[in-house]
Every structure is written in structure tokens, then in C-alpha cells.
Design a protein around this motif. Structure first.
Motif, PDB file in Angstrom:
ATOM      1  N   TYR A 158       0.890  -1.069  -0.009  1.00 23.14           N
ATOM      2  CA  TYR A 158       0.032   0.114  -0.265  1.00 23.14           C
ATOM      3  C   TYR A 158       1.101   1.203   0.112  1.00 23.14           C
ATOM      4  CZ  TYR A 158      -3.578   3.019   1.491  1.00 23.14           C
ATOM      5  OH  TYR A 158      -4.521   4.382   1.662  1.00 23.14           O
ATOM      6  N   ASP A 159       1.826   1.235   0.880  1.00 19.78           N
ATOM      7  CA  ASP A 159       2.794   2.270   0.826  1.00 19.78           C
ATOM      8  C   ASP A 159       3.547   2.548  -0.209  1.00 19.78           C
ATOM      9  OD1 ASP A 159       1.719   2.541   3.499  1.00 19.78           O
ATOM     10  OD2 ASP A 159       3.458   1.670   4.493  1.00 19.78           O
ATOM     11  N   ALA A 160       4.138   1.496  -0.711  1.00 22.24           N
ATOM     12  CA  ALA A 160       4.983   1.569  -1.925  1.00 22.24           C
ATOM     13  C   ALA A 160       4.298   1.776  -3.227  1.00 22.24           C
ATOM     14  CB  ALA A 160       5.592   0.074  -2.252  1.00 22.24           C
ATOM     15  N   ASN A 161       2.908   1.892  -3.175  1.00 27.67           N
ATOM     16  CA  ASN A 161       2.079   2.133  -4.383  1.00 27.67           C
ATOM     17  C   ASN A 161       1.533   3.671  -4.255  1.00 27.67           C
ATOM     18  OD1 ASN A 161       1.815  -0.244  -6.660  1.00 27.67           O
ATOM     19  ND2 ASN A 161       1.851  -1.179  -4.634  1.00 27.67           N
ATOM     20  N   GLU A 162       2.149   3.957  -3.385  1.00 27.71           N
ATOM     21  CA  GLU A 162       1.779   5.615  -2.922  1.00 27.71           C
ATOM     22  C   GLU A 162       0.056   6.011  -3.021  1.00 27.71           C
ATOM     23  OE1 GLU A 162       3.734   7.834  -6.121  1.00 27.71           O
ATOM     24  OE2 GLU A 162       5.746   7.639  -5.061  1.00 27.71           O
ATOM     25  N   TRP A 163      -0.557   5.047  -2.135  1.00 25.70           N
ATOM     26  CA  TRP A 163      -1.860   5.323  -1.896  1.00 25.70           C
ATOM     27  C   TRP A 163      -1.895   6.204  -0.972  1.00 25.70           C
ATOM     28  CZ3 TRP A 163      -6.736   2.882  -3.380  1.00 25.70           C
ATOM     29  CH2 TRP A 163      -6.540   1.953  -4.663  1.00 25.70           C
ATOM     30  N   PRO A 164      -3.209   6.930  -0.745  1.00 28.59           N
ATOM     31  CA  PRO A 164      -3.186   8.099   0.378  1.00 28.59           C
ATOM     32  C   PRO A 164      -3.298   7.441   1.804  1.00 28.59           C
ATOM     33  CG  PRO A 164      -5.389   7.527  -0.574  1.00 28.59           C
ATOM     34  CD  PRO A 164      -4.537   6.651  -1.310  1.00 28.59           C
ATOM     35  N   HIS A 165      -2.526   8.510   2.789  1.00 33.66           N
ATOM     36  CA  HIS A 165      -2.398   8.423   4.068  1.00 33.66           C
ATOM     37  C   HIS A 165      -3.264   9.460   4.803  1.00 33.66           C
ATOM     38  CE1 HIS A 165       0.685   5.615   2.540  1.00 33.66           C
ATOM     39  NE2 HIS A 165       0.526   4.981   3.698  1.00 33.66           N
ATOM     40  N   GLY A 166      -3.550   9.001   5.961  1.00 33.50           N
ATOM     41  CA  GLY A 166      -4.248  10.187   6.907  1.00 33.50           C
ATOM     42  C   GLY A 166      -5.493   9.759   7.017  1.00 33.50           C
ATOM     43  N   THR A 167      -6.403  10.485   7.866  1.00 31.16           N
ATOM     44  CA  THR A 167      -7.754  10.150   8.152  1.00 31.16           C
ATOM     45  C   THR A 167      -8.891  11.323   7.764  1.00 31.16           C
ATOM     46  OG1 THR A 167      -7.720  11.109  10.461  1.00 31.16           O
ATOM     47  CG2 THR A 167      -7.317   8.703  10.018  1.00 31.16           C
TER      48      THR A 167
ATOM     49  N   ASN B 120     -11.780   6.887  -5.295  1.00 36.78           N
ATOM     50  CA  ASN B 120     -11.888   7.035  -6.716  1.00 36.78           C
ATOM     51  C   ASN B 120     -11.000   6.037  -7.346  1.00 36.78           C
ATOM     52  OD1 ASN B 120     -12.034   8.881  -9.246  1.00 36.78           O
ATOM     53  ND2 ASN B 120      -9.879   9.429  -8.974  1.00 36.78           N
ATOM     54  N   ARG B 121      -9.714   5.825  -6.745  1.00 42.22           N
ATOM     55  CA  ARG B 121      -8.857   4.809  -7.197  1.00 42.22           C
ATOM     56  C   ARG B 121      -9.268   3.364  -7.208  1.00 42.22           C
ATOM     57  NH1 ARG B 121      -2.774   6.225  -4.845  1.00 42.22           N
ATOM     58  NH2 ARG B 121      -2.334   4.527  -6.288  1.00 42.22           N
TER      59      ARG B 121
ATOM     60  N   VAL C 283      -6.124  -4.648  -6.004  1.00 38.83           N
ATOM     61  CA  VAL C 283      -6.591  -3.152  -6.234  1.00 38.83           C
ATOM     62  C   VAL C 283      -5.301  -2.366  -6.134  1.00 38.83           C
ATOM     63  CG1 VAL C 283      -7.610  -1.334  -5.412  1.00 38.83           C
ATOM     64  CG2 VAL C 283      -8.925  -3.369  -5.982  1.00 38.83           C
ATOM     65  N   ILE C 284      -4.720  -2.645  -4.794  1.00 38.04           N
ATOM     66  CA  ILE C 284      -3.389  -1.744  -4.642  1.00 38.04           C
ATOM     67  C   ILE C 284      -2.433  -1.921  -5.527  1.00 38.04           C
ATOM     68  CG2 ILE C 284      -1.617  -1.811  -2.921  1.00 38.04           C
ATOM     69  CD1 ILE C 284      -3.453  -2.643  -0.457  1.00 38.04           C
ATOM     70  N   GLU C 285      -1.986  -3.203  -5.948  1.00 37.67           N
ATOM     71  CA  GLU C 285      -1.156  -3.503  -7.015  1.00 37.67           C
ATOM     72  C   GLU C 285      -1.336  -2.908  -8.284  1.00 37.67           C
ATOM     73  OE1 GLU C 285       2.124  -4.866  -6.791  1.00 37.67           O
ATOM     74  OE2 GLU C 285       1.941  -5.397  -4.675  1.00 37.67           O
ATOM     75  N   GLY C 286      -2.583  -3.122  -8.769  1.00 39.42           N
ATOM     76  CA  GLY C 286      -3.147  -2.356 -10.078  1.00 39.42           C
ATOM     77  C   GLY C 286      -2.913  -3.157 -11.175  1.00 39.42           C
ATOM     78  N   LYS C 287      -2.288  -4.496 -11.126  1.00 42.33           N
ATOM     79  CA  LYS C 287      -1.819  -5.208 -12.130  1.00 42.33           C
ATOM     80  C   LYS C 287      -2.755  -5.860 -12.971  1.00 42.33           C
ATOM     81  CE  LYS C 287       2.850  -6.130 -10.046  1.00 42.33           C
ATOM     82  NZ  LYS C 287       3.969  -7.128  -9.562  1.00 42.33           N
ATOM     83  N   ARG C 288      -3.890  -6.115 -12.333  1.00 42.55           N
ATOM     84  CA  ARG C 288      -5.281  -6.748 -13.016  1.00 42.55           C
ATOM     85  C   ARG C 288      -6.230  -5.761 -12.551  1.00 42.55           C
ATOM     86  NH1 ARG C 288      -8.050 -10.412  -9.949  1.00 42.55           N
ATOM     87  NH2 ARG C 288      -7.061 -11.104  -7.824  1.00 42.55           N
TER      88      ARG C 288
ATOM     89  N   ALA D  24      -9.246   1.974   3.716  1.00 43.13           N
ATOM     90  CA  ALA D  24      -9.131   3.047   4.598  1.00 43.13           C
ATOM     91  C   ALA D  24      -8.296   2.604   5.967  1.00 43.13           C
ATOM     92  CB  ALA D  24     -10.677   3.137   5.085  1.00 43.13           C
ATOM     93  N   VAL D  25      -8.513   1.446   6.239  1.00 37.80           N
ATOM     94  CA  VAL D  25      -7.473   1.027   7.390  1.00 37.80           C
ATOM     95  C   VAL D  25      -6.299   1.057   7.049  1.00 37.80           C
ATOM     96  CG1 VAL D  25      -6.829  -1.057   8.557  1.00 37.80           C
ATOM     97  CG2 VAL D  25      -9.275  -0.720   8.291  1.00 37.80           C
ATOM     98  N   CYS D  26      -5.782   0.800   5.918  1.00 45.13           N
ATOM     99  CA  CYS D  26      -4.375   0.720   5.471  1.00 45.13           C
ATOM    100  C   CYS D  26      -3.751   2.282   5.392  1.00 45.13           C
ATOM    101  CB  CYS D  26      -4.116   0.369   3.931  1.00 45.13           C
ATOM    102  SG  CYS D  26      -4.494  -1.573   3.716  1.00 45.13           S
ATOM    103  N   ALA D  27      -4.982   3.170   5.125  1.00 46.53           N
ATOM    104  CA  ALA D  27      -4.434   4.806   5.229  1.00 46.53           C
ATOM    105  C   ALA D  27      -4.239   5.173   6.462  1.00 46.53           C
ATOM    106  CB  ALA D  27      -5.828   5.406   4.255  1.00 46.53           C
ATOM    107  N   GLY D  28      -4.856   4.481   7.355  1.00 46.97           N
ATOM    108  CA  GLY D  28      -4.823   4.929   8.863  1.00 46.97           C
ATOM    109  C   GLY D  28      -6.085   5.146   9.557  1.00 46.97           C
ATOM    110  N   PHE D  29      -7.200   4.972   8.971  1.00 47.85           N
ATOM    111  CA  PHE D  29      -8.452   5.224   9.607  1.00 47.85           C
ATOM    112  C   PHE D  29      -8.643   4.010  10.730  1.00 47.85           C
ATOM    113  CE2 PHE D  29      -8.999   7.411   5.792  1.00 47.85           C
ATOM    114  CZ  PHE D  29      -9.923   8.586   6.150  1.00 47.85           C
ATOM    115  N   PRO D  30      -9.274   4.531  11.792  1.00 48.45           N
ATOM    116  CA  PRO D  30      -9.346   3.411  12.939  1.00 48.45           C
ATOM    117  C   PRO D  30     -10.290   2.527  12.472  1.00 48.45           C
ATOM    118  CG  PRO D  30     -10.198   5.495  13.663  1.00 48.45           C
ATOM    119  CD  PRO D  30      -9.589   5.793  12.271  1.00 48.45           C
ATOM    120  N   SER D  31     -10.400   1.093  12.680  1.00 47.15           N
ATOM    121  CA  SER D  31     -11.307   0.236  12.226  1.00 47.15           C
ATOM    122  C   SER D  31     -12.577   0.389  12.963  1.00 47.15           C
ATOM    123  CB  SER D  31     -10.720  -1.189  12.429  1.00 47.15           C
ATOM    124  OG  SER D  31     -10.462  -1.393  13.598  1.00 47.15           O
ATOM    125  N   SER D  32     -12.313   0.675  14.292  1.00 50.65           N
ATOM    126  CA  SER D  32     -13.659   0.910  15.238  1.00 50.65           C
ATOM    127  C   SER D  32     -14.481   1.948  14.909  1.00 50.65           C
ATOM    128  CB  SER D  32     -13.149   1.131  16.792  1.00 50.65           C
ATOM    129  OG  SER D  32     -12.491   2.511  16.838  1.00 50.65           O
TER     130      SER D  32
END
Length: 238
Positions: A62-71, A81-82, A105-110, A127-135
Motif C-alpha cells: 500500500y505504501d510503496a504504491n503511494e496510496w493516500p494516508h491520513g484520516t 476514486n482509485r 487493487v493496491i497493485e493495480g496489475k489486473r 481505509a484501514v491501510c490509510a490509517g483510519f481506525p477500524s472501530s
């Protein structure tokens, strides 16, 4: 309205059987806990794919493919959107199944096939990967007013400052819950995905609704219920 036996075959939700209410873990819950319900698909998903309340081994990709971070809400909008650009819409061909497509979806290869529940659960895990709390992340089973024989699924985030936001919805962009334009039937938080609650008025038994009376999709897109092919609306989320 469909009978319970018919609901068993709806593509976005199977027959729901009431259980004795059991309290969820303490949380800041924006929804009422009226009645606990059993959701077979969520149990099967957790059994087959594990928890969607953690990013786990997916985090480095997730980080390597530069997906968004923060809540921020902007992060939810970018995730939404992605994700929708990296899947193509196709209802389940047989039994209704909920499949997290997060890794693909993260890899985007297929470009995997997805219906409304796949998009919802995948967006919640992203959203969890971005840092949103699962709770504070969960799933809502809804119904479009123009499609009385269909049930639908979206993801939600309960923000402490701005309220509840809906995302991962194949029928619309991220928006405040008050603007969803769909009837609200059932909900669960993803960190306790096997515990679902019915959203019904305890006095009248009627389902609760958002503040808007109309659907977020025009009537001309409505179609008859296809019991075998699935009932998630046949529209490409991209």
C-alpha cells in the motif's frame, strides 16, 4: 417488498435471522442498536479471507504504491476514486459472496470483477491501510427507493467532528450519510463484522431513512430483479 425467502436469494444479502441481542464492545456509535442480526456472508468472508479490520501484510505494498494516508475526508475520496478505476462491475454469477479485493487493487496489475459488496469491503480495508481506525469504519446494507426488490451495500466512516460519511458506494461518490438517498436497513463495524444490527424504528418497525427521499441513481437505470445473476445494480463503478 420481497419476502424473507426471496431475500435469501438477493445478491447483496442473504436471509437474515434474528438472534438475541448481544452488546457490542464499547464505542462511539452513531447508530441505534435495536436488534442484533445474523449475516451469513460476513461470517463466510471472515472465515475465508480473515479480518478486513487490519492492513497487515498489505501495508508495505500500500505504501510503496503511494496510496493516500491520513484520516481526512479527502483521503476517503481518493481511495474511493482509485478503487473504482481499478475494478470492473459484475454481479456474482451464483451465490452471493463478499470478497476483499484489496491486494489486487493496491497493485493495480489486473482489474478484478466486483459487485457492490466487494467494493464496500475493499474500500473499508483500504481505509484501514490509510490509517483510519477500524472501530469507526463499517458496512451499511441499504435499499434504493426506486428498486424495492434490491438491497445494496456501502462502507461508512464515523468522524468525530463531521459525522458519518458514506464511501465505497457503486451508486455514488463519497458523501455525508444525510445525502445518501437510500433506506438504511442493517449495519456492522468492520472490527466486529459478524455482529449486525437492524436499523428500524422500535415503535413502528419501519426501516430508518436518510434525510433525502429520492435515490442517488435515476429511475431509467433501474432494472428487474435478476435472482440468478445478482441484484447489485448493473452499473460500472468507474
Amino acid at each position: 417488498m420481497p419476502s424473507l425467502s426471496l431475500c435469501f436469494r438477493l445478491a447483496c444479502i442473504a436471509l437474515l435471522s434474528p438472534l438475541g441481542a448481544a452488546p457490542l464492545a464499547a464505542r462511539d456509535n452513531p447508530f441505534p442498536q435495536i436488534m442484533n442480526w445474523f449475516m451469513p456472508q460476513s461470517n463466510i468472508m471472515k472465515r475465508d479471507f480473515g479480518s478486513i479490520a487490519t492492513c497487515g501484510a498489505l501495508q508495505s505494498s500500500y505504501d510503496a504504491n503511494e496510496w493516500p494516508h491520513g484520516t481526512s475526508i479527502e483521503s476517503l475520496q481518493e481511495i474511493d476514486n482509485r478503487l473504482k478505476k481499478r475494478v470492473f462491475f459484475r454481479p456474482d454469477p451464483g451465490a452471493d459472496t463478499w470478497t476483499p479485493l484489496t491486494a489486487a487493487v493496491i497493485e493495480g496489475k489486473r482489474k478484478p470483477a466486483a459487485d457492490c459488496d466487494d467494493v464496500a469491503v475493499t474500500s473499508a480495508q483500504l481505509a484501514v491501510c490509510a490509517g483510519f481506525p477500524s472501530s469507526r469504519l463499517g458496512l451499511l446494507v441499504t435499499q434504493l427507493p426506486t428498486r424495492q426488490s434490491e438491497l445494496h451495500i456501502v462502507a461508512f466512516y464515523s468522524d468525530t467532528d463531521t459525522g458519518v460519511w458514506v464511501f465505497g458506494d457503486t451508486m455514488g461518490k463519497p458523501r455525508a450519510l444525510s445525502r445518501i438517498g437510500q433506506n438504511l436497513h442493517y449495519y456492522a463495524f468492520i472490527d466486529d463484522i459478524t455482529h449486525w444490527w437492524a436499523l428500524r424504528d422500535p415503535k413502528t418497525g419501519r426501516v430508518l431513512t436518510s434525510s433525502l427521499a429520492t435515490s442517488s441513481i435515476p429511475d431509467e437505470f433501474a432494472r428487474p430483479l435478476d435472482l440468478e445473476g445478482g441484484s447489485c445494480p448493473a452499473q460500472d463503478p468507474s
